[in-house]
Design a protein around this motif. Structure first.
Motif, PDB file in Angstrom:
ATOM      1  N   LYS A 194     -62.034  43.777  11.969  1.00  0.00           N
ATOM      2  CA  LYS A 194     -62.316  43.356  13.349  1.00  0.00           C
ATOM      3  C   LYS A 194     -61.582  42.063  13.716  1.00  0.00           C
ATOM      4  O   LYS A 194     -61.678  41.599  14.843  1.00  0.00           O
ATOM      5  CB  LYS A 194     -63.816  43.139  13.531  1.00  0.00           C
ATOM      6  CG  LYS A 194     -64.627  44.402  13.452  1.00  0.00           C
ATOM      7  CD  LYS A 194     -66.117  44.085  13.531  1.00  0.00           C
ATOM      8  CE  LYS A 194     -66.943  45.343  13.366  1.00  0.00           C
ATOM      9  NZ  LYS A 194     -68.384  45.052  13.307  1.00  0.00           N
ATOM     10  N   ILE A 254     -62.243  39.110  12.512  1.00  0.00           N
ATOM     11  CA  ILE A 254     -63.173  37.974  12.477  1.00  0.00           C
ATOM     12  C   ILE A 254     -62.857  37.039  11.317  1.00  0.00           C
ATOM     13  O   ILE A 254     -63.016  35.827  11.428  1.00  0.00           O
ATOM     14  CB  ILE A 254     -64.632  38.486  12.414  1.00  0.00           C
ATOM     15  CG1 ILE A 254     -64.946  39.252  13.706  1.00  0.00           C
ATOM     16  CG2 ILE A 254     -65.614  37.342  12.191  1.00  0.00           C
ATOM     17  CD1 ILE A 254     -66.255  40.009  13.680  1.00  0.00           C
ATOM     18  N   LEU A 260     -65.411  42.790   8.661  1.00  0.00           N
ATOM     19  CA  LEU A 260     -65.066  41.547   9.360  1.00  0.00           C
ATOM     20  C   LEU A 260     -63.551  41.356   9.406  1.00  0.00           C
ATOM     21  O   LEU A 260     -63.009  40.917  10.421  1.00  0.00           O
ATOM     22  CB  LEU A 260     -65.745  40.348   8.692  1.00  0.00           C
ATOM     23  CG  LEU A 260     -67.274  40.327   8.727  1.00  0.00           C
ATOM     24  CD1 LEU A 260     -67.806  39.125   7.942  1.00  0.00           C
ATOM     25  CD2 LEU A 260     -67.792  40.318  10.156  1.00  0.00           C
ATOM     26  N   LYS A 261     -62.886  41.705   8.327  1.00  0.00           N
ATOM     27  CA  LYS A 261     -61.411  41.628   8.289  1.00  0.00           C
ATOM     28  C   LYS A 261     -60.816  42.617   9.289  1.00  0.00           C
ATOM     29  O   LYS A 261     -59.924  42.266  10.065  1.00  0.00           O
ATOM     30  CB  LYS A 261     -60.899  41.926   6.886  1.00  0.00           C
ATOM     31  CG  LYS A 261     -59.387  42.019   6.799  1.00  0.00           C
ATOM     32  CD  LYS A 261     -58.969  42.585   5.441  1.00  0.00           C
ATOM     33  CE  LYS A 261     -57.501  42.819   5.383  1.00  0.00           C
ATOM     34  NZ  LYS A 261     -57.080  44.101   5.926  1.00  0.00           N
ATOM     35  N   LYS A 321     -72.133  36.198   4.989  1.00  0.00           N
ATOM     36  CA  LYS A 321     -71.166  37.125   5.587  1.00  0.00           C
ATOM     37  C   LYS A 321     -71.465  38.523   5.041  1.00  0.00           C
ATOM     38  O   LYS A 321     -71.406  38.753   3.838  1.00  0.00           O
ATOM     39  CB  LYS A 321     -69.726  36.738   5.232  1.00  0.00           C
ATOM     40  CG  LYS A 321     -69.287  35.408   5.785  1.00  0.00           C
ATOM     41  CD  LYS A 321     -69.087  35.517   7.256  1.00  0.00           C
ATOM     42  CE  LYS A 321     -68.515  34.252   7.837  1.00  0.00           C
ATOM     43  NZ  LYS A 321     -68.466  34.300   9.282  1.00  0.00           N
ATOM     44  N   PRO A 381     -67.489  41.965   4.367  1.00  0.00           N
ATOM     45  CA  PRO A 381     -66.249  41.260   4.687  1.00  0.00           C
ATOM     46  C   PRO A 381     -65.081  42.182   5.033  1.00  0.00           C
ATOM     47  O   PRO A 381     -64.187  41.781   5.770  1.00  0.00           O
ATOM     48  CB  PRO A 381     -65.960  40.433   3.429  1.00  0.00           C
ATOM     49  CG  PRO A 381     -66.750  41.069   2.353  1.00  0.00           C
ATOM     50  CD  PRO A 381     -67.943  41.700   3.003  1.00  0.00           C
TER      51      PRO A 381
END
Length: 139
Positions: free
Chosen positions: A113, A115, A110-111, A104, A107
């Motif tokens: 977005k 995801i 990703l958070k 990943k 992160p």
């Protein structure tokens, strides 16, 4: 496992850069276990990257769709916020069928977005109080 693989990856890119892969797993407070370099052709190859390793043992390999969770420390999350696209979490699954790694990158992005889901579960409380307010408990 990840440290050895990372050294191998960088060595294959350029043998003289292998000394830039450093293991910090025993050092507390950094927020990552390994510092390395990008080592990707066409990019700033010697750009620093930071790797946090989260491993687990299990009987079987992960399914095609993986639902998983792990804990990050505050320092790990702060490091992820600081290093952004240069911060990676390597989720290592040690199984009877072999070792599998899910990577990943960033992160925090990703958070943002949606995801991944990140929730602080613990709160650290500190105080500095004079003893005159300390009450002796009597049974």
């Amino acid at each position: 496992i990840v440290f050895k693989k990372e050294k191998q990856r960088v060595k294959e890119f350029n043998e003289r850069l292998v000394n830039k892969v450093i293991y910090f797993g025993k050092q507390r407070g950094l927020g990552y276990d390994i510092s390395s370099i990008m080592a990707v052709r066409g990019s700033c190859a010697e750009h620093a990257i930071y790797i946090e390793v989260k491993s687990t043992k299990r009987v079987t390999k992960p399914a095609n769709v993986i639902r998983d969770q792990f804990d990050l420390t505050r320092n790990e999350w702060v490091a992820a916020e600081q290093h952004k696209d240069n911060y990676f979490i390597f989720r290592v699954y040690i199984t009877n069928e072999g070792i599998f790694i899910l990577i990943k990158r960033n992160p925090v992005a990703l958070k943002n977005k949606g995801i991944i889901y990140v929730e602080p579960l613990k709160y650290h409380v500190e105080f500095n109080e004079k003893n005159e307010r300390l009450i002796k408990w009597v049974n």
